[in-house]
Design a protein around this motif. Structure first.
Motif, mmCIF file in Angstrom:
data_model
loop_
_atom_site.group_PDB
_atom_site.id
_atom_site.type_symbol
_atom_site.label_atom_id
_atom_site.label_comp_id
_atom_site.label_asym_id
_atom_site.label_seq_id
_atom_site.Cartn_x
_atom_site.Cartn_y
_atom_site.Cartn_z
ATOM 1 N N HIS A 124 -28.442 -24.244 12.188
ATOM 2 C CA HIS A 124 -27.289 -23.348 12.362
ATOM 3 C C HIS A 124 -27.764 -21.929 12.644
ATOM 4 N N ASN A 125 -27.088 -21.258 13.572
ATOM 5 C CA ASN A 125 -27.462 -19.893 13.920
ATOM 6 C C ASN A 125 -26.355 -18.907 13.556
ATOM 7 N N LEU A 126 -26.545 -17.652 13.946
ATOM 8 C CA LEU A 126 -25.592 -16.594 13.589
ATOM 9 C C LEU A 126 -24.201 -16.882 14.137
ATOM 10 N N GLU A 127 -24.119 -17.353 15.388
ATOM 11 C CA GLU A 127 -22.811 -17.648 15.984
ATOM 12 C C GLU A 127 -22.117 -18.797 15.249
ATOM 13 N N ASP A 128 -22.892 -19.792 14.822
ATOM 14 C CA ASP A 128 -22.314 -20.901 14.040
ATOM 15 C C ASP A 128 -21.671 -20.363 12.765
ATOM 16 N N ASN A 129 -22.336 -19.404 12.150
ATOM 17 C CA ASN A 129 -21.827 -18.822 10.906
ATOM 18 C C ASN A 129 -20.522 -18.069 11.151
ATOM 19 N N ILE A 130 -20.474 -17.319 12.257
ATOM 20 C CA ILE A 130 -19.262 -16.572 12.602
ATOM 21 C C ILE A 130 -18.126 -17.538 12.956
ATOM 22 N N GLU A 131 -18.459 -18.621 13.671
ATOM 23 C CA GLU A 131 -17.445 -19.639 13.989
ATOM 24 C C GLU A 131 -16.854 -20.245 12.719
ATOM 25 N N THR A 132 -17.727 -20.544 11.751
ATOM 26 C CA THR A 132 -17.273 -21.119 10.478
ATOM 27 C C THR A 132 -16.363 -20.141 9.740
ATOM 28 N N PHE A 133 -16.693 -18.852 9.815
ATOM 29 C CA PHE A 133 -15.853 -17.818 9.206
ATOM 30 C C PHE A 133 -14.435 -17.879 9.780
ATOM 31 N N PHE A 134 -14.319 -17.951 11.120
ATOM 32 C CA PHE A 134 -12.998 -17.982 11.762
ATOM 33 C C PHE A 134 -12.275 -19.303 11.492
ATOM 34 N N ILE A 135 -13.010 -20.412 11.492
ATOM 35 C CA ILE A 135 -12.391 -21.712 11.195
ATOM 36 C C ILE A 135 -11.721 -21.664 9.824
ATOM 37 N N ASN A 136 -12.450 -21.174 8.829
ATOM 38 C CA ASN A 136 -11.911 -21.116 7.468
ATOM 39 C C ASN A 136 -10.815 -20.063 7.330
ATOM 40 N N LEU A 137 -10.891 -19.022 8.153
ATOM 41 C CA LEU A 137 -9.847 -17.996 8.149
ATOM 42 C C LEU A 137 -8.518 -18.580 8.605
ATOM 43 N N PHE A 138 -8.570 -19.523 9.555
ATOM 44 C CA PHE A 138 -7.353 -20.133 10.097
ATOM 45 C C PHE A 138 -6.834 -21.276 9.223
ATOM 46 N N ARG A 139 -7.644 -21.687 8.260
ATOM 47 C CA ARG A 139 -7.228 -22.748 7.349
ATOM 48 C C ARG A 139 -6.837 -22.156 5.998
ATOM 49 N N LYS A 140 -6.324 -23.015 5.122
ATOM 50 C CA LYS A 140 -5.974 -22.569 3.764
ATOM 51 C C LYS A 140 -7.266 -22.501 2.952
ATOM 52 N N THR A 141 -7.811 -21.309 2.813
ATOM 53 C CA THR A 141 -9.092 -21.182 2.127
ATOM 54 C C THR A 141 -9.105 -19.906 1.308
ATOM 55 N N GLY A 142 -10.119 -19.773 0.485
ATOM 56 C CA GLY A 142 -10.314 -18.560 -0.305
ATOM 57 C C GLY A 142 -11.663 -17.964 0.021
ATOM 58 N N LEU A 143 -12.201 -17.254 -0.938
ATOM 59 C CA LEU A 143 -13.486 -16.600 -0.741
ATOM 60 C C LEU A 143 -14.591 -17.611 -0.467
#
Length: 448
Positions: A124-143
């Motif tokens: 996993h690279n930096l872009e993968d990490n940013i993608e995961t951030f946005f995926i979880n932002l659009f879902r019902k998630t917390g910290l």
């Protein structure tokens, strides 16, 4: 430069003597990862695992051919596994992506355990990490979701997680590393692909002067630090209020007075974080739980666990009651559950023992072996002079809670007639009392 970053990471974390299983897909990230690890370690320290999910119709596995040749040339141990991903996803009613993730991680961890690898290494690279951030932002998630991917987690290692895609590609070109692009990444049929191909490029292109990529990465790092701080704080409070059960009556319980003595203003959030991993992800439950009556309960989303209010306690138990059905063929010692032993003895009439609350004394002449011990169930009764004695009414009279009823056991004669309870509360069918005869006695107390 990239090679030096990874080598510094390895040295900083004292990983030179560890054994690694590299998850290699054939894409540029994983092929660069393989190249760097092959330069740093000898072939005894690294092995490669490659999956074929059989999603694409192509009969030729170009990725396999590429990875196998490199492993063969460098004498690197190579594992290969094909999965029936589509069939698995239909059976489990899961998406293709989630099914592929479950299958590959299960296989990786099986290999890790079998061959004693220290870490499974992912690319996993930096872009993968940013993608995961946005995926979880659009879902019902917390910290927990927003903190995205960590370098270390559960024996998983991600040394490229802070490295940009451009830096990885530049390294691959400079070092003449071959890779194969996954064309499925271009199809906007998955949320990750939509974010990768549309949303992130749009944000970066329009807001390039604000250094968005670096700022998001720093935000993720800060969220990870805050998550770790909150996790440690919750663990600190958990040690003060949680009581675990060694006897398997319950998983753990929380004394409400101990909880209130913490003198914090967020009891509901603390309870939510404690019970979340058991499938209780609605914080509204914990807004109510301190004020509901004894016996009220909440079920987890997966129906496996139950939170029950019992007097001054909040208790976590399994939703399915553990069934006890034990045959007692003769006089002797028997283990009923972890903390409950009974020792049946035959004695002569003894006034001291009869008047001792530690024992249950029964008329031996009316006992017919084999006896049985089972859980109390709602509706249990026995007859006394043709009068129906309902055991649950005795429980209510003695204020036995619905939680405590789950762990009360009955002794039955060979005709399945109820003789008595054997723990918690002393209830005896009077038909089995006659102190002029020989007595069958057993200890009434439970061990602590």
């Amino acid at each position: 430069m990239l090679f030096k970053k990874i080598k510094h990471f390895i040295l900083l974390n004292k990983l030179l003597k560890n054994k690694f299983l590299l998850a290699i897909s054939g894409g540029v990230d994983s092929m660069v990862l393989l190249n760097i690890f092959n330069k740093i370690f000898n072939n005894n320290n690294i092995s490669v695992a490659h999956c074929n999910f059989n999603i694409n119709k192509s009969k030729i596995n170009y990725n396999y051919n590429l990875i196998y040749k490199i492993c063969y040339k460098n004498n690197i141990n190579f594992f290969y596994k094909q999965f029936k991903t589509i069939k698995f996803s239909k059976i489990k009613k899961l998406s293709i992506q989630i099914s592929a993730r479950i299958l590959r991680y299960k296989w990786f961890f099986n290999l890790k355990k079998k061959y004693n690898y220290d870490y499974i290494v992912l690319a996993h690279n930096l872009e993968d990490n940013i993608e995961t951030f946005f995926i979880n932002l659009f879902r019902k998630t917390g910290l927990y979701g927003l903190k995205s991917i960590k370098k270390f987690s559960k024996n998983l290692l991600r040394p490229l997680i802070k490295i940009s895609k451009n830096e990885i590609i530049n390294y691959a070109i400079k070092n003449k590393i071959k890779w194969i692009n996954d064309i499925s990444n271009l199809k906007n049929i998955y949320l990750r692909n939509i974010i990768r191909n549309n949303i992130i490029p749009n944000i970066f292109n329009n807001l390039y002067k604000y250094n968005i990529k670096n700022n998001i990465n720093n935000t993720i790092i800060n969220l990870q630090l805050e998550y770790n701080f909150i996790k440690k704080s919750i663990n600190y409070f958990k040690k003060k209020i949680i009581i675990y059960d060694k006897n398997n009556y319950f998983i753990f319980k929380i004394k409400i007075n101990k909880l209130l003595n913490l003198k914090i203003n967020y009891y509901n959030y603390l309870l939510y974080k404690i019970f979340y991993k058991f499938g209780f992800n609605d914080i509204k439950i914990f807004n109510k739980i301190l004020n509901i009556n004894t016996g009220k309960f909440f079920l987890s989303n997966n129906k496996i666990y139950k939170i029950i209010k019992n007097k001054n306690e909040i208790i976590l138990i399994y939703n399915v009651k553990k069934k006890i059905n034990i045959l007692i063929p003769k006089i002797g010692k028997y283990k009923i559950v972890n903390n409950l032993l009974i020792n049946l003895k035959l004695i002569k009439f003894n006034n001291k023992i009869i008047n001792n609350n530690k024992y249950i004394c029964l008329n031996f002449n009316k006992i017919k072996f084999p006896l049985y011990i089972r859980n109390w169930i709602n509706g249990d009764y026995y007859l006394n002079n043709k009068k129906k004695i309902v055991i649950n009414k005795i429980f209510k009279k003695n204020k036995i809670t619905s939680f405590e009823k789950n762990f009360i056991y009955l002794l039955l004669n060979n005709n399945k007639e109820i003789i008595c309870t054997i723990n918690k509360i002393k209830i005896i069918n009077k038909n089995y009392l006659n102190y002029l005869n020989n007595l069958l006695i057993f200890n009434f107390n439970e061990t602590k």
